[in-house]
Design a protein around this motif. Structure first.
Motif, PDB file in Angstrom:
ATOM      1  N   LEU A  10      28.045  44.782  28.164  1.00 55.52           N
ATOM      2  CA  LEU A  10      29.042  44.847  29.232  1.00 55.52           C
ATOM      3  C   LEU A  10      29.876  46.124  29.198  1.00 55.52           C
ATOM      4  CD1 LEU A  10      30.257  41.134  29.075  1.00 55.52           C
ATOM      5  CD2 LEU A  10      28.646  42.153  30.707  1.00 55.52           C
ATOM      6  N   LEU A  11      29.846  46.827  28.088  1.00 62.40           N
ATOM      7  CA  LEU A  11      30.666  48.022  27.894  1.00 62.40           C
ATOM      8  C   LEU A  11      30.517  49.066  29.003  1.00 62.40           C
ATOM      9  CD1 LEU A  11      32.745  49.217  25.968  1.00 62.40           C
ATOM     10  CD2 LEU A  11      30.864  50.257  24.709  1.00 62.40           C
TER      11      LEU A  11
ATOM     12  N   ALA B 186      36.759  46.530  38.087  1.00 57.82           N
ATOM     13  CA  ALA B 186      37.927  45.685  38.382  1.00 57.82           C
ATOM     14  C   ALA B 186      39.173  46.180  37.647  1.00 57.82           C
ATOM     15  CB  ALA B 186      37.649  44.222  38.062  1.00 57.82           C
ATOM     16  N   ALA B 187      39.283  47.497  37.544  1.00 59.19           N
ATOM     17  CA  ALA B 187      40.445  48.136  36.908  1.00 59.19           C
ATOM     18  C   ALA B 187      40.672  47.616  35.485  1.00 59.19           C
ATOM     19  CB  ALA B 187      41.692  47.959  37.763  1.00 59.19           C
ATOM     20  N   THR B 188      39.601  47.379  34.780  1.00 58.01           N
ATOM     21  CA  THR B 188      39.567  46.915  33.380  1.00 58.01           C
ATOM     22  C   THR B 188      40.118  45.502  33.185  1.00 58.01           C
ATOM     23  OG1 THR B 188      41.701  47.847  32.629  1.00 58.01           O
ATOM     24  CG2 THR B 188      39.766  49.294  32.513  1.00 58.01           C
ATOM     25  N   HIS B 189      40.346  44.748  34.240  1.00 57.71           N
ATOM     26  CA  HIS B 189      40.929  43.414  34.080  1.00 57.71           C
ATOM     27  C   HIS B 189      39.999  42.440  33.369  1.00 57.71           C
ATOM     28  CE1 HIS B 189      43.986  44.952  36.798  1.00 57.71           C
ATOM     29  NE2 HIS B 189      44.760  44.043  36.237  1.00 57.71           N
ATOM     30  N   GLY B 190      38.687  42.639  33.470  1.00 56.83           N
ATOM     31  CA  GLY B 190      37.763  41.767  32.739  1.00 56.83           C
ATOM     32  C   GLY B 190      37.944  41.902  31.237  1.00 56.83           C
ATOM     33  N   VAL B 191      38.032  43.124  30.754  1.00 50.47           N
ATOM     34  CA  VAL B 191      38.205  43.335  29.317  1.00 50.47           C
ATOM     35  C   VAL B 191      39.611  42.919  28.876  1.00 50.47           C
ATOM     36  CG1 VAL B 191      38.911  45.783  29.355  1.00 50.47           C
ATOM     37  CG2 VAL B 191      37.659  44.875  27.409  1.00 50.47           C
ATOM     38  N   ILE B 192      40.603  43.117  29.724  1.00 50.82           N
ATOM     39  CA  ILE B 192      41.960  42.674  29.386  1.00 50.82           C
ATOM     40  C   ILE B 192      41.992  41.151  29.282  1.00 50.82           C
ATOM     41  CG2 ILE B 192      44.356  42.547  30.176  1.00 50.82           C
ATOM     42  CD1 ILE B 192      43.848  45.318  31.538  1.00 50.82           C
ATOM     43  N   ARG B 193      41.393  40.479  30.256  1.00 49.70           N
ATOM     44  CA  ARG B 193      41.356  39.012  30.234  1.00 49.70           C
ATOM     45  C   ARG B 193      40.586  38.512  29.022  1.00 49.70           C
ATOM     46  NH1 ARG B 193      40.147  35.076  35.438  1.00 49.70           N
ATOM     47  NH2 ARG B 193      40.344  33.119  34.284  1.00 49.70           N
TER      48      ARG B 193
ATOM     49  N   GLU C 221      29.758  35.287  17.973  1.00 46.37           N
ATOM     50  CA  GLU C 221      28.373  35.730  18.111  1.00 46.37           C
ATOM     51  C   GLU C 221      28.076  36.118  19.558  1.00 46.37           C
ATOM     52  OE1 GLU C 221      24.193  33.413  17.864  1.00 46.37           O
ATOM     53  OE2 GLU C 221      25.406  33.289  16.030  1.00 46.37           O
ATOM     54  N   VAL C 222      28.566  35.308  20.496  1.00 48.61           N
ATOM     55  CA  VAL C 222      28.393  35.626  21.916  1.00 48.61           C
ATOM     56  C   VAL C 222      29.069  36.952  22.236  1.00 48.61           C
ATOM     57  CG1 VAL C 222      28.926  34.890  24.280  1.00 48.61           C
ATOM     58  CG2 VAL C 222      28.181  33.198  22.580  1.00 48.61           C
ATOM     59  N   LEU C 223      30.280  37.110  21.758  1.00 51.41           N
ATOM     60  CA  LEU C 223      31.017  38.351  21.993  1.00 51.41           C
ATOM     61  C   LEU C 223      30.290  39.543  21.380  1.00 51.41           C
ATOM     62  CD1 LEU C 223      33.690  39.214  23.312  1.00 51.41           C
ATOM     63  CD2 LEU C 223      34.756  38.981  21.078  1.00 51.41           C
ATOM     64  N   ASP C 224      29.784  39.380  20.174  1.00 52.66           N
ATOM     65  CA  ASP C 224      29.062  40.448  19.489  1.00 52.66           C
ATOM     66  C   ASP C 224      27.788  40.839  20.242  1.00 52.66           C
ATOM     67  OD1 ASP C 224      28.763  42.228  17.211  1.00 52.66           O
ATOM     68  OD2 ASP C 224      27.130  40.921  16.568  1.00 52.66           O
ATOM     69  N   THR C 225      27.117  39.863  20.828  1.00 50.57           N
ATOM     70  CA  THR C 225      25.899  40.120  21.594  1.00 50.57           C
ATOM     71  C   THR C 225      26.203  40.827  22.911  1.00 50.57           C
ATOM     72  OG1 THR C 225      24.785  38.189  20.667  1.00 50.57           O
ATOM     73  CG2 THR C 225      23.942  39.019  22.784  1.00 50.57           C
TER      74      THR C 225
ATOM     75  N   LEU D 135      37.420  32.442  27.693  1.00 46.90           N
ATOM     76  CA  LEU D 135      36.595  33.558  27.231  1.00 46.90           C
ATOM     77  C   LEU D 135      35.411  33.764  28.186  1.00 46.90           C
ATOM     78  CD1 LEU D 135      35.885  35.743  25.153  1.00 46.90           C
ATOM     79  CD2 LEU D 135      34.640  33.971  23.880  1.00 46.90           C
ATOM     80  N   ALA D 136      34.786  32.682  28.611  1.00 47.33           N
ATOM     81  CA  ALA D 136      33.672  32.778  29.557  1.00 47.33           C
ATOM     82  C   ALA D 136      34.120  33.433  30.869  1.00 47.33           C
ATOM     83  CB  ALA D 136      33.079  31.397  29.826  1.00 47.33           C
ATOM     84  N   HIS D 137      35.283  33.049  31.352  1.00 47.38           N
ATOM     85  CA  HIS D 137      35.808  33.660  32.592  1.00 47.38           C
ATOM     86  C   HIS D 137      36.069  35.148  32.391  1.00 47.38           C
ATOM     87  CE1 HIS D 137      36.695  30.367  35.525  1.00 47.38           C
ATOM     88  NE2 HIS D 137      36.506  29.631  34.445  1.00 47.38           N
ATOM     89  N   GLY D 138      36.650  35.501  31.262  1.00 48.58           N
ATOM     90  CA  GLY D 138      36.923  36.904  30.988  1.00 48.58           C
ATOM     91  C   GLY D 138      35.653  37.736  30.912  1.00 48.58           C
ATOM     92  N   LEU D 139      34.663  37.253  30.179  1.00 49.41           N
ATOM     93  CA  LEU D 139      33.393  37.974  30.070  1.00 49.41           C
ATOM     94  C   LEU D 139      32.704  38.103  31.424  1.00 49.41           C
ATOM     95  CD1 LEU D 139      32.035  36.436  26.749  1.00 49.41           C
ATOM     96  CD2 LEU D 139      32.786  38.806  27.097  1.00 49.41           C
ATOM     97  N   ALA D 140      32.772  37.047  32.223  1.00 46.00           N
ATOM     98  CA  ALA D 140      32.119  37.058  33.526  1.00 46.00           C
ATOM     99  C   ALA D 140      32.767  38.060  34.475  1.00 46.00           C
ATOM    100  CB  ALA D 140      32.166  35.664  34.153  1.00 46.00           C
ATOM    101  N   TYR D 141      34.064  38.216  34.370  1.00 51.16           N
ATOM    102  CA  TYR D 141      34.779  39.138  35.257  1.00 51.16           C
ATOM    103  C   TYR D 141      34.489  40.572  34.878  1.00 51.16           C
ATOM    104  CZ  TYR D 141      38.686  40.780  38.183  1.00 51.16           C
ATOM    105  OH  TYR D 141      39.467  41.397  39.120  1.00 51.16           O
TER     106      TYR D 141
END
Length: 150
Positions: free
Chosen positions: A109-110, A116-123, A100-104, A144-150
């Motif tokens: 964030l898109l 950051a050279a797409t590293h946030g979405v890769i992470r 649900e968090v990811l869906d929101t 997941l929180a770290h990835g979304l934050a980056y």
């Protein structure tokens, strides 16, 4: 993935969550992604040894500026706020189902996908793979929180 391999990945995440998403000015911390890839490809026994060397290059997790609030749009894209966003997303995945968090948040964030050279979405993608494969562990949700934050 076996539960012992999932445990190796959780241990790696614990070590890496004490480090920042970047080091040496603007190099991305690839540690979480490498650990996940190694664990999935039969190299779980080597993850901690690899981390022993890699974490020496990394910097401490940064300090935050302040909590992310209702005016969250103002904090988007500000690299000084990565700790604040991480805290925000940790609370989000603790309070709501991670899907649900990811869906929101993915549509919000898109527009910053290439940051950051797409590293946030890769992470984030590696964290989602771990969650889907291993299930929800606190360390996987924190990743997941770290990835979304980056």
């Amino acid at each position: 993935m076996t539960s012992s391999t999932a445990g190796v990945l959780d241990e790696a995440y614990q070590r890496l969550h004490a480090t920042g998403p970047e080091f040496d000015g603007s190099l991305s911390n690839h540690g979480p992604m490498v650990a996940e890839a190694m664990a999935r490809r039969g190299q779980a026994d080597g993850v901690q040894r690899w981390l022993d060397c890699y974490v020496q290059r990394l910097e401490e997790f940064p300090r935050g500026v302040g909590p992310i609030g209702p005016q969250w749009r103002w904090a988007l894209g500000d690299p000084r706020r990565v700790a604040d966003w991480t805290a925000y997303f940790r609370a989000e995945v603790a309070d709501r189902p991670w899907l649900e968090v990811l869906d929101t948040w993915w549509p919000r964030l898109l527009p910053g996908l290439a940051a950051a050279a797409t590293h946030g979405v890769i992470r984030t993608g590696h964290a989602v793979e771990a969650l889907l494969t291993d299930g929800e562990t606190p360390d996987h949700l924190t990743e997941l929180a770290h990835g979304l934050a980056y």
